[in-house]
Scaffold this active site. Structure first.
Site, PDB file in Angstrom:
ATOM      1  N   GLU A 130      10.760 -51.574   1.213  1.00  0.00           N
ATOM      2  CA  GLU A 130       9.870 -52.609   1.766  1.00  0.00           C
ATOM      3  C   GLU A 130       9.579 -53.685   0.723  1.00  0.00           C
ATOM      4  O   GLU A 130       9.445 -54.868   1.063  1.00  0.00           O
ATOM      5  CB  GLU A 130       8.563 -51.972   2.256  1.00  0.00           C
ATOM      6  N   GLU A 152      10.166 -42.737   6.329  1.00  0.00           N
ATOM      7  CA  GLU A 152       8.791 -42.243   6.517  1.00  0.00           C
ATOM      8  C   GLU A 152       8.604 -41.427   7.788  1.00  0.00           C
ATOM      9  O   GLU A 152       7.804 -40.492   7.837  1.00  0.00           O
ATOM     10  CB  GLU A 152       7.811 -43.429   6.542  1.00  0.00           C
TER      11      GLU A 152
END
Length: 739
Positions: A130, A152
């Site tokens: 990210e 995740e």
């Protein structure tokens, strides 16, 4: 300013090189120190007129492995404290602010007015990936092993630092959803094709290329901050959007049965966020992230599938008094499907392997299996011909037991028959070299009774692999009453070498995994005999979170093997040790109907020839049911609960019986070994998060209705009375190297 986790060097062109290198760790992670320091670096470089741009890279082999999940776990503890002292509103606000730290830092980075370039030198996952998405340009060093992704979802979370907003603003919505919902990591070429990476350069040119983009006038503005920005897939309420989101909802339901709040949150974040400007969209993501962070599913999955698994993989159960061991040469006796697969995964890990069977032809067949596996991987582009040559070069097939003299570890993988195993041990023992460890891959026969055939029982151990070995990540290590520490350490070191996760269990019939999974399979047969429609049995099991229905799993295991195990158990322990009605059903299926399962293309299911359609439930099952219940009058919730409760109560019995001595192993083992609903965190976490008292009440309800298989053990009754949990009563010991 000197930083602990970063080094900042500004060159004569005014380009700041930020090198990430957390001391004492093999990989960089997003921890508290990294957050504070990165925030400071963003502010300082933005304010410094001499800085024309910033390149961020890593001094380690990987760029960043993602967020430190123990830090996220700490946020939940802090939430509980504030909730107690200041109330829910203050606690919610605190969690929201804390959980969006990285999101805000990344947004500050991309709006700093200075161009940021990610020089990705290796693996970049989760919050690390990210970070790269928030940079204005991404250049990666050539490396076939590098993977980029957002995993995740696999631990009950979702990307909370802008991933759900930046990915669908870069790639097509369908690709974005796949990346977010599957959590799979991408190789560099695929990432570049999706525009998640802008350039791939030779490793030696990485920093030069990154700085070159800044010097060439790289813009410090993201596409989504430009006026007139258009989404790759068009607006949400466009023809394309309407093709994507309703279908996406249906796929989500089919894949998850709404058991995973994080997956639902991803759908909502993308759907809502794409209708908003980026800053508002990031706030939406942060709200969902704070909500998911508090969910019991995230807590359970982080604990079992990340923290506990990491600790077990790092040797939490390894005897500290034994120096590291290395298996240089391995013998596998029995080159059938299981033995050949064990040989293949060992050779793949760099170990020299000898496959031994009764004759050369059988041994050669075992080696041919390894060739088939690697050829399949080459066809799919997951391996190269050179890999095949190296792996097959490490495997020798023979019928000569004399080669055992050179082996450090011997794994017996012959037929599940005491007599056959005893003959194998008698033949092998005189040829073992000093210090060699001998292991049985038995799946059901108690290790103590097999060890009776062995002179030096201290060197005898069980190493139980799960089929298919190439895919299944769990290995059950069974310790007999006389097994020594060196045997245990050797087995654990070997399992670690081949890249599997070990659990250590004490001896009992079926050990841990088979004891629990056999309960699951048996519950499916019980329902069949009760008159529950077969399709309903399979569907409710999947709705409960199991990967396959119990009838399908029976076919995979093989019905004739199930019947053999029943007969062996009955012979050893008497007629009351098994369910006679289930035995009668198996006798009918195997001996009268000739239905053995997938292996002969007929079991509970009919299997068409390859490429000629899908398997379907055998219509003849209805005739074997003594009665037929009306599906509209059955409780789906109760059927779902029965599948999970019957396994969880058996897992509790293994703790009472001291088969399981570390609660982490029951949870990790139940998920990796037989697919126990991962969103629960595993069989014991299922009880803990439900509450022991509530679980015991449910057991008694089912006991009254369906029989003693649901009777809770005394340990559970006692824990329920005291309001205890498994992790509270049996807190896991942390290994020094697992810290």
């Amino acid at each position: 300013m000197v930083f602990k986790n970063f080094k900042v060097e500004t060159d004569s062109d005014g380009i700041a090189l930020v090198t990430w290198d957390i001391p004492g760790r093999s990989m960089n992670v997003l921890d508290e120190t990294s957050a504070v320091e990165l925030e400071t670096i963003v502010k300082q470089t933005a304010a410094d007129a001499a800085v024309k741009g910033v390149v961020i890279t890593s001094a380690k082999d990987a760029f960043c492995a993602g967020a430190d999940l123990s830090m996220l776990e700490g946020m939940n503890h802090a939430f509980a404290e504030v909730l107690k002292s200041k109330g829910e509103e203050a606690a919610n606000q605190m969690l929201f602010e804390q959980s969006r730290r990285f999101s805000q830092i990344y947004r500050a980075m991309e709006t700093s007015g200075k161009p940021w370039v990610a020089a990705v030198n290796g693996l970049a996952l989760g919050g690390g990936f990210e970070l790269t998405l928030a940079c204005h340009y991404r250049v990666a060093a050539e490396n076939p092993k590098t993977r980029l992704g957002l995993p995740e979802i696999k631990v009950g979370l979702f990307p909370g630092a802008g991933g759900t907003q930046r990915v669908p603003r870069i790639v097509q919505p369908q690709d974005a959803m796949n990346l977010l919902l599957k959590g799979e990591a991408l190789p560099l070429e695929k990432a570049k094709a999706l525009k998640l990476i802008d350039a791939i350069v030779p490793s030696a040119d990485l920093i030069k290329a990154a700085k070159g983009w800044i010097k060439g006038g790289g813009k410090a503005v993201q596409p989504w901050d430009e006026k007139g920005f258009k989404l790759p897939g068009g607006p949400v309420f466009s023809k394309n959007g309407m093709m994507m989101f309703p279908a996406g909802n249906a796929i989500y339901r089919r894949e998850t049965y709404d058991n995973y709040p994080a997956a639902r949150a991803i759908m909502s974040c993308v759907y809502e966020g794409l209708q908003l400007p980026i800053d508002a969209a990031l706030r939406v993501e942060s709200r969902y992230f704070a909500h998911i962070l508090r969910s019991k599913e995230a807590a359970a999955m982080i604990r079992s599938l990340f923290l506990s698994m990491q600790e077990l993989n790092k040797g939490a159960r390894r005897p500290a008094n034994v120096p590291p061991t290395k298996v240089k040469k391995l013998a596998v006796i029995g080159a059938g499907f299981m033995g050949a697969s064990v040989g293949y995964v060992s050779a793949r890990a760099g170990i020299d392997v000898v496959l031994i069977d009764r004759d050369q032809e059988s041994a050669d067949k075992g080696k041919a299996h390894a060739k088939d596996v690697i050829d399949g991987l080459i066809k799919k582009g997951r391996a190269k011909p050179a890999d095949a040559e190296a792996i097959l070069g490490r495997i020798t097939a023979t019928a000569d037991y004399n080669v055992l003299k050179e082996c450090d570890l011997v794994i017996e993988a012959v037929f599940e028959d005491r007599k056959v195993k005893a003959e194998t041990y008698a033949k092998a023992q005189p040829l073992l070299k000093d210090g060699a460890i001998f292991a049985s891959n038995t799946s059901t026969l108690p290790i103590n009774s097999l060890a009776e055939e062995f002179k030096d029982q201290g060197k005898f151990i069980g190493i139980h692999f799960f089929s298919p070995v190439e895919k299944m990540m769990l290995v059950e290590i069974i310790v007999g009453k006389n097994t020594g520490d060196v045997a245990l350490a050797t087995a654990l070191d070997y399992v670690r070498t081949i890249g599997k996760t070990p659990i250590v269990v004490n001896d009992s019939r079926g050990f841990f995994a088979n004891r629990c999974v056999m309960r699951y399979i048996a519950e499916g047969s019980e329902m069949l005999l009760e008159g529950v429609p077969p399709a309903m049995i399979e569907n409710t099991a999947r709705m409960a979170g199991m990967p396959v229905g119990p009838l399908s799993l029976s076919d995979e295991v093989a019905l004739d093997l199930g019947l053999k195990i029943m007969k062996a158990t009955e012979a050893d322990l008497g007629a009351n040790a098994i369910n006679q009605d289930q035995k009668k059903l198996m006798v009918e299926m195997v001996e009268k109907q000739g239905r053995y399962g997938r292996k002969n293309a007929k079991g509970f299911y009919d299997y068409p020839e390859k490429g000629k359609g899908q398997k379907s439930l055998w219509p003849g099952l209805a005739e074997l049911q003594p009665k037929h219940l009306d599906p509209d009058k059955l409780s789906i919730e109760e059927l779902k609960q029965r599948f999970l409760v019957v396994q969880a109560v058996e897992a509790a019995r293994t703790v009472e019986d001291h088969v399981i001595t570390d609660v982490r192993e029951a949870d990790v083992g139940s998920i990796l070994g037989f697919g126990f609903a991962p969103f629960t965190g595993g069989a014991l976490s299922y009880i803990d998060f439900m509450g022991t008292k509530t679980f015991v009440e449910l057991c008694h309800k089912f006991e009254k209705k369906y029989g003693s298989r649901f009777t809770p053990p005394k340990l559970l009754e006692e824990m329920a009375a005291k309001g205890e949990t498994f992790y509270g009563r049996f807190p896991p010991k942390k290994a020094k190297e697992a810290a």
